[in-house]
Scaffold this motif. Structure first.
Motif, PDB file in Angstrom:
ATOM      1  N   ASN A 203      22.777 -28.132 -20.403  1.00 41.60           N
ATOM      2  CA  ASN A 203      24.186 -28.389 -19.837  1.00 41.60           C
ATOM      3  C   ASN A 203      23.939 -29.841 -19.264  1.00 41.60           C
ATOM      4  O   ASN A 203      22.853 -30.286 -18.855  1.00 41.60           O
ATOM      5  CB  ASN A 203      24.673 -27.763 -18.929  1.00 41.60           C
TER       6      ASN A 203
ATOM      7  N   ASN B 175      37.301 -29.364 -11.003  1.00 42.11           N
ATOM      8  CA  ASN B 175      37.211 -28.128 -11.701  1.00 42.11           C
ATOM      9  C   ASN B 175      35.868 -27.755 -12.634  1.00 42.11           C
ATOM     10  O   ASN B 175      35.503 -27.155 -13.274  1.00 42.11           O
ATOM     11  CB  ASN B 175      38.436 -28.020 -12.870  1.00 42.11           C
ATOM     12  N   GLN B 176      34.872 -28.985 -12.499  1.00 42.80           N
ATOM     13  CA  GLN B 176      33.743 -28.907 -12.886  1.00 42.80           C
ATOM     14  C   GLN B 176      32.338 -29.132 -11.780  1.00 42.80           C
ATOM     15  O   GLN B 176      31.772 -30.351 -11.986  1.00 42.80           O
ATOM     16  CB  GLN B 176      33.393 -29.874 -14.039  1.00 42.80           C
TER      17      GLN B 176
END
Length: 134
Positions: free
Chosen positions: A4, A48-49
């Motif tokens: 990621n 939101n991340q």
């Protein structure tokens, strides 16, 4: 195995100009602000991340670098030759209007690309290219 993205780094010549742009115009949250030997790193990211961050760093984050190297990096940054970040948005036209209204330097107005996305592009206060796609 899973890989990621955690952080990417963008050189900025002045954190006091970059921070309002990334925080107030783009809506990113400030996650960290660290100073060391007359240098500064500010970490921002989308609310939101929480696992993805952008680190706003000095053009040459090496206190021992020769002055000529620091000057060369600053010149490349001013010309927009160093880095870029691509953002995804659910409404590229509204994003464009908001950033343009805040004084963002337009590189490309919203455009339907032949490869299927609608996008636009700006420069941040340091000259980095930022693309926004839908």
């Amino acid at each position: 195995m899973s890989i990621n993205i955690a952080q990417c780094f963008i050189a900025v010549h002045d954190h006091e100009q970059a921070l309002p742009f990334y925080r107030d115009v783009l809506g990113l949250e400030v996650r960290n602000d660290v100073s060391y030997e007359n240098m500064r790193w500010v970490t921002v990211g989308p609310p939101n991340q929480p696992d993805v961050s952008i680190v706003l760093e000095p053009p040459l984050a090496d206190p021992n670098a020769p002055a000529a190297d620091r000057e060369a990096m600053s010149e490349l940054l001013a010309k927009g030759f160093l880095r870029a970040v691509n953002f995804k948005t659910d409404d590229v036209d509204a994003t464009f209007e908001r950033i343009q209204a805040a004084g963002g330097e337009v590189l490309q107005e919203p455009f339907d690309q032949p490869y299927g996305v609608r996008d636009c592009a700006f420069r941040d206060p340091s000259g980095n290219m930022l693309r926004f796609s839908q």
